[in-house]
Design a protein around this motif. Structure first.
Motif, PDB file in Angstrom:
ATOM      1  N   MET A  22       0.830  -1.210   0.000  1.00  0.00           N
ATOM      2  CA  MET A  22       0.000   0.000   0.000  1.00  0.00           C
ATOM      3  C   MET A  22       0.864   1.259   0.000  1.00  0.00           C
ATOM      4  O   MET A  22       0.588   2.231  -0.673  1.00  0.00           O
ATOM      5  CB  MET A  22      -0.914  -0.007   1.233  1.00  0.00           C
ATOM      6  N   LYS A  23       1.937   1.226   0.751  1.00  0.00           N
ATOM      7  CA  LYS A  23       2.834   2.382   0.807  1.00  0.00           C
ATOM      8  C   LYS A  23       3.443   2.666  -0.553  1.00  0.00           C
ATOM      9  O   LYS A  23       3.551   3.810  -0.986  1.00  0.00           O
ATOM     10  CB  LYS A  23       3.930   2.146   1.846  1.00  0.00           C
ATOM     11  N   ILE A  24       3.857   1.590  -1.256  1.00  0.00           N
ATOM     12  CA  ILE A  24       4.459   1.775  -2.577  1.00  0.00           C
ATOM     13  C   ILE A  24       3.437   2.338  -3.549  1.00  0.00           C
ATOM     14  O   ILE A  24       3.713   3.260  -4.312  1.00  0.00           O
ATOM     15  CB  ILE A  24       5.037   0.446  -3.098  1.00  0.00           C
ATOM     16  N   ASN A  25       2.200   1.814  -3.490  1.00  0.00           N
ATOM     17  CA  ASN A  25       1.148   2.286  -4.384  1.00  0.00           C
ATOM     18  C   ASN A  25       0.836   3.754  -4.140  1.00  0.00           C
ATOM     19  O   ASN A  25       0.628   4.524  -5.067  1.00  0.00           O
ATOM     20  CB  ASN A  25      -0.109   1.450  -4.206  1.00  0.00           C
ATOM     21  N   LYS A  26       0.781   4.135  -2.855  1.00  0.00           N
ATOM     22  CA  LYS A  26       0.510   5.531  -2.512  1.00  0.00           C
ATOM     23  C   LYS A  26       1.619   6.443  -3.008  1.00  0.00           C
ATOM     24  O   LYS A  26       1.364   7.524  -3.539  1.00  0.00           O
ATOM     25  CB  LYS A  26       0.346   5.663  -0.991  1.00  0.00           C
ATOM     26  N   GLU A  27       2.873   6.001  -2.851  1.00  0.00           N
ATOM     27  CA  GLU A  27       3.999   6.801  -3.322  1.00  0.00           C
ATOM     28  C   GLU A  27       3.961   6.941  -4.836  1.00  0.00           C
ATOM     29  O   GLU A  27       4.177   8.026  -5.388  1.00  0.00           O
ATOM     30  CB  GLU A  27       5.316   6.164  -2.880  1.00  0.00           C
ATOM     31  N   ASN A  28       3.668   5.844  -5.513  1.00  0.00           N
ATOM     32  CA  ASN A  28       3.595   5.896  -6.968  1.00  0.00           C
ATOM     33  C   ASN A  28       2.466   6.800  -7.437  1.00  0.00           C
ATOM     34  O   ASN A  28       2.583   7.469  -8.470  1.00  0.00           O
ATOM     35  CB  ASN A  28       3.404   4.489  -7.533  1.00  0.00           C
ATOM     36  N   LYS A  29       1.376   6.840  -6.672  1.00  0.00           N
ATOM     37  CA  LYS A  29       0.228   7.650  -7.081  1.00  0.00           C
ATOM     38  C   LYS A  29       0.561   9.133  -7.038  1.00  0.00           C
ATOM     39  O   LYS A  29       0.259   9.869  -7.980  1.00  0.00           O
ATOM     40  CB  LYS A  29      -0.982   7.357  -6.185  1.00  0.00           C
ATOM     41  N   TRP A  30       1.169   9.607  -5.946  1.00  0.00           N
ATOM     42  CA  TRP A  30       1.464  11.035  -5.898  1.00  0.00           C
ATOM     43  C   TRP A  30       2.491  11.428  -6.959  1.00  0.00           C
ATOM     44  O   TRP A  30       2.401  12.522  -7.549  1.00  0.00           O
ATOM     45  CB  TRP A  30       1.887  11.475  -4.495  1.00  0.00           C
ATOM     46  N   LYS A  31       3.451  10.546  -7.213  1.00  0.00           N
ATOM     47  CA  LYS A  31       4.424  10.835  -8.262  1.00  0.00           C
ATOM     48  C   LYS A  31       3.752  10.886  -9.627  1.00  0.00           C
ATOM     49  O   LYS A  31       4.018  11.769 -10.436  1.00  0.00           O
ATOM     50  CB  LYS A  31       5.535   9.781  -8.259  1.00  0.00           C
ATOM     51  N   ARG A  32       2.872   9.891  -9.881  1.00  0.00           N
ATOM     52  CA  ARG A  32       2.182   9.852 -11.166  1.00  0.00           C
ATOM     53  C   ARG A  32       1.323  11.093 -11.373  1.00  0.00           C
ATOM     54  O   ARG A  32       1.366  11.737 -12.431  1.00  0.00           O
ATOM     55  CB  ARG A  32       1.315   8.595 -11.246  1.00  0.00           C
ATOM     56  N   ASP A  33       0.534  11.460 -10.360  1.00  0.00           N
ATOM     57  CA  ASP A  33      -0.352  12.612 -10.483  1.00  0.00           C
ATOM     58  C   ASP A  33       0.441  13.907 -10.639  1.00  0.00           C
ATOM     59  O   ASP A  33       0.124  14.749 -11.499  1.00  0.00           O
ATOM     60  CB  ASP A  33      -1.265  12.711  -9.254  1.00  0.00           C
ATOM     61  N   PHE A  34       1.469  14.063  -9.808  1.00  0.00           N
ATOM     62  CA  PHE A  34       2.273  15.286  -9.868  1.00  0.00           C
ATOM     63  C   PHE A  34       2.982  15.413 -11.213  1.00  0.00           C
ATOM     64  O   PHE A  34       2.962  16.479 -11.845  1.00  0.00           O
ATOM     65  CB  PHE A  34       3.292  15.307  -8.731  1.00  0.00           C
ATOM     66  N   LEU A  35       3.608  14.336 -11.666  1.00  0.00           N
ATOM     67  CA  LEU A  35       4.366  14.395 -12.921  1.00  0.00           C
ATOM     68  C   LEU A  35       3.449  14.536 -14.129  1.00  0.00           C
ATOM     69  O   LEU A  35       3.852  15.115 -15.152  1.00  0.00           O
ATOM     70  CB  LEU A  35       5.250  13.152 -13.055  1.00  0.00           C
ATOM     71  N   THR A  36       2.224  14.029 -14.049  1.00  0.00           N
ATOM     72  CA  THR A  36       1.266  14.230 -15.138  1.00  0.00           C
ATOM     73  C   THR A  36       0.959  15.708 -15.316  1.00  0.00           C
ATOM     74  O   THR A  36       1.006  16.247 -16.430  1.00  0.00           O
ATOM     75  CB  THR A  36      -0.041  13.454 -14.863  1.00  0.00           C
ATOM     76  N   ILE A  37       0.645  16.375 -14.197  1.00  0.00           N
ATOM     77  CA  ILE A  37       0.351  17.811 -14.268  1.00  0.00           C
ATOM     78  C   ILE A  37       1.596  18.596 -14.670  1.00  0.00           C
ATOM     79  O   ILE A  37       1.547  19.476 -15.541  1.00  0.00           O
ATOM     80  CB  ILE A  37      -0.194  18.311 -12.919  1.00  0.00           C
ATOM     81  N   ALA A  38       2.734  18.283 -14.045  1.00  0.00           N
ATOM     82  CA  ALA A  38       3.968  19.011 -14.346  1.00  0.00           C
ATOM     83  C   ALA A  38       4.376  18.821 -15.802  1.00  0.00           C
ATOM     84  O   ALA A  38       4.861  19.757 -16.452  1.00  0.00           O
ATOM     85  CB  ALA A  38       5.093  18.543 -13.423  1.00  0.00           C
ATOM     86  N   GLY A  39       4.170  17.606 -16.347  1.00  0.00           N
ATOM     87  CA  GLY A  39       4.498  17.369 -17.745  1.00  0.00           C
ATOM     88  C   GLY A  39       3.644  18.196 -18.680  1.00  0.00           C
ATOM     89  O   GLY A  39       4.149  18.779 -19.659  1.00  0.00           O
ATOM     90  N   GLY A  40       2.335  18.286 -18.409  1.00  0.00           N
ATOM     91  CA  GLY A  40       1.457  19.117 -19.233  1.00  0.00           C
ATOM     92  C   GLY A  40       1.815  20.590 -19.150  1.00  0.00           C
ATOM     93  O   GLY A  40       1.810  21.300 -20.169  1.00  0.00           O
ATOM     94  N   GLN A  41       2.146  21.049 -17.942  1.00  0.00           N
ATOM     95  CA  GLN A  41       2.552  22.446 -17.794  1.00  0.00           C
ATOM     96  C   GLN A  41       3.855  22.729 -18.539  1.00  0.00           C
ATOM     97  O   GLN A  41       4.051  23.814 -19.079  1.00  0.00           O
ATOM     98  CB  GLN A  41       2.713  22.780 -16.305  1.00  0.00           C
ATOM     99  N   THR A  42       4.738  21.725 -18.589  1.00  0.00           N
ATOM    100  CA  THR A  42       6.001  21.900 -19.304  1.00  0.00           C
ATOM    101  C   THR A  42       5.768  22.077 -20.802  1.00  0.00           C
ATOM    102  O   THR A  42       6.383  22.945 -21.439  1.00  0.00           O
ATOM    103  CB  THR A  42       6.920  20.684 -19.062  1.00  0.00           C
TER     104      THR A  42
END
Length: 407
Positions: free
Chosen positions: A1-21
């Motif tokens: 669960m911890k790994i999934n949660k960590e992957n989720k915030w990274k995925r969500d953050f990088l998705t938005i950051a990638g679009g903004q880039t």
């Protein structure tokens, strides 16, 4: 669960950051093309000052009010609406260049309209980040974000110079609209939590703005650093308007050389962002913040001392790379400190207030710098800004660093 949660915030953050880039690449290309067109057509520091004034005026006037709405509305909605507004402004202005050669003041107008969108976009993005990212990972996340943004600023001017040489300006403006569509789509697919808010029937603007200001003033160290930086920005902020003139008028170089200056600045930002992103956490942020300010002041001072010979242009480009690295060395831990210490429900107002005060330094600085640069040359202002920023950094460090810091 911890790994999934960590992957989720990274995925969500990088998705938005990638679009903004992607959006920033288009915006940087358009910004470079418009500013270079204005610089080569007019060759006037006064006109460049007016353009810079229009770009920052919306944040100065509307920023505190916008922060109230950012803290009231869904941040996801604000981000998407602001992105689309900026893209549509570029689309409309493209038609002006398609059907004729618009007057110089029209560039100032479009920069002001774009600035209006950024009044809402910037604090909404900054306030959304701590809702997605764990507190202990904020330096890392901001480092990643600044790395991608720096890459956009690095690629954008190079792309802008190539497009400016090969394409009419109306086509270049369309890249900004396309980038806004991409950025909006990436934000739309991510769930952005909003903080719990006390429901109010109507905005009490001045009361709510005062709450945002209190979040900054109650932290003594943050207040001192912010005040010193804002005073320094009165001298430093106009430099962003004068980079093209240093290249075109002082060193007698062309658009490709101007793109190399932007390239070096962005490369310095990227290198610093990579290093800070690798650290992940910085417990005591204030020494790092002051080191960044020290680098900015030293680089500016040295730029102002360079002779007006083409061989020294490459030293100027290298110093601009140091300026870029130093700006991120200051900016990333400063933003992370704000995101860690300010309550989420006040964060939009705090970021908007700082943005407005920062924007106030631009027109004030341009009013002083414009006549000086017009009569004595832009290189003198690099020297003046460097001296002023170094003195203010010294005062801030003497007041803040002896204190035991917890963040």
């Amino acid at each position: 669960m911890k790994i999934n949660k960590e992957n989720k915030w990274k995925r969500d953050f990088l998705t938005i950051a990638g679009g903004q880039t992607v959006s920033l690449i288009g915006s940087a290309a358009v910004q470079f093309s418009l500013i270079w067109w204005l610089a080569t057509e007019t060759g006037s520091p006064i006109m460049m000052s007016i353009a810079g004034l229009f770009a920052f005026l919306p944040q100065l006037v509307l920023g505190p009010f916008a922060g109230v709405w950012v803290d009231r509305l869904k941040r996801k909605t604000v981000i998407i609406a602001a992105d689309l507004f900026i893209g549509l402004a570029a689309l409309v202005f493209a038609f002006f260049f398609l059907f004729g050669n618009p007057p110089y003041w029209s560039v100032c107008l479009v920069l002001g309209i774009r600035g209006l969108g950024n009044v809402f976009h910037t604090p909404a993005i900054q306030a959304a980040v701590p809702m997605l990212v764990p507190q202990q990972e904020l330096v890392r996340a901001n480092g990643w974000s600044q790395f991608m943004q720096s890459g956009a600023f690095l690629l954008g001017p190079v792309l802008g110079a190539a497009m400016y040489a090969a394409l009419p300006l109306w086509i270049i403006l369309l890249s900004d609209f396309a980038g806004a569509l991409v950025a909006s789509a990436t934000v739309a697919v991510v769930k952005i939590p909003d903080p719990e808010r006390q429901i109010k029937q109507r905005p009490r603007f001045f009361h709510e703005m005062k709450e945002g200001a209190a979040a900054i003033c109650q932290d003594r160290k943050l207040f001192i650093v912010t005040a010193a930086t804002l005073l320094g920005m009165v001298f430093y902020a106009p430099l962003s308007t004068y980079y093209p003139l240093m290249t075109s008028d002082y060193f007698r170089a062309d658009a490709w050389h101007a793109s190399m200056v932007n390239f070096g600045y962005a490369a310095g930002m990227m290198l610093c962002a990579v290093l800070l992103g690798k650290f992940g956490t910085i417990k005591n942020k204030f020494p790092v913040i002051h080191l960044g300010l020290l680098g900015m002041g030293t680089s500016s001072l040295l730029c102002g001392l360079l002779p007006a010979e083409m061989v020294w242009f490459w030293v100027f480009a290298a110093l601009c790379a140091l300026l870029g690295a130093s700006s991120n060395l200051y900016n990333i831990p400063y933003i992370a400190y704000l995101q860690e210490t300010i309550a989420p429900e006040r964060m939009g107002r705090a970021f908007s207030l700082i943005g407005s005060l920062s924007s106030a330094t631009m027109p004030l600085g341009l009013l002083i710098a414009g006549p000086v640069a017009e009569s004595r040359g832009v290189s003198l202002w690099f020297l003046v800004s460097g001296i002023a920023l170094l003195l203010l950094t010294l005062v801030s460090a003497l007041l803040v660093l002896p204190q035991k810091a917890d963040n």
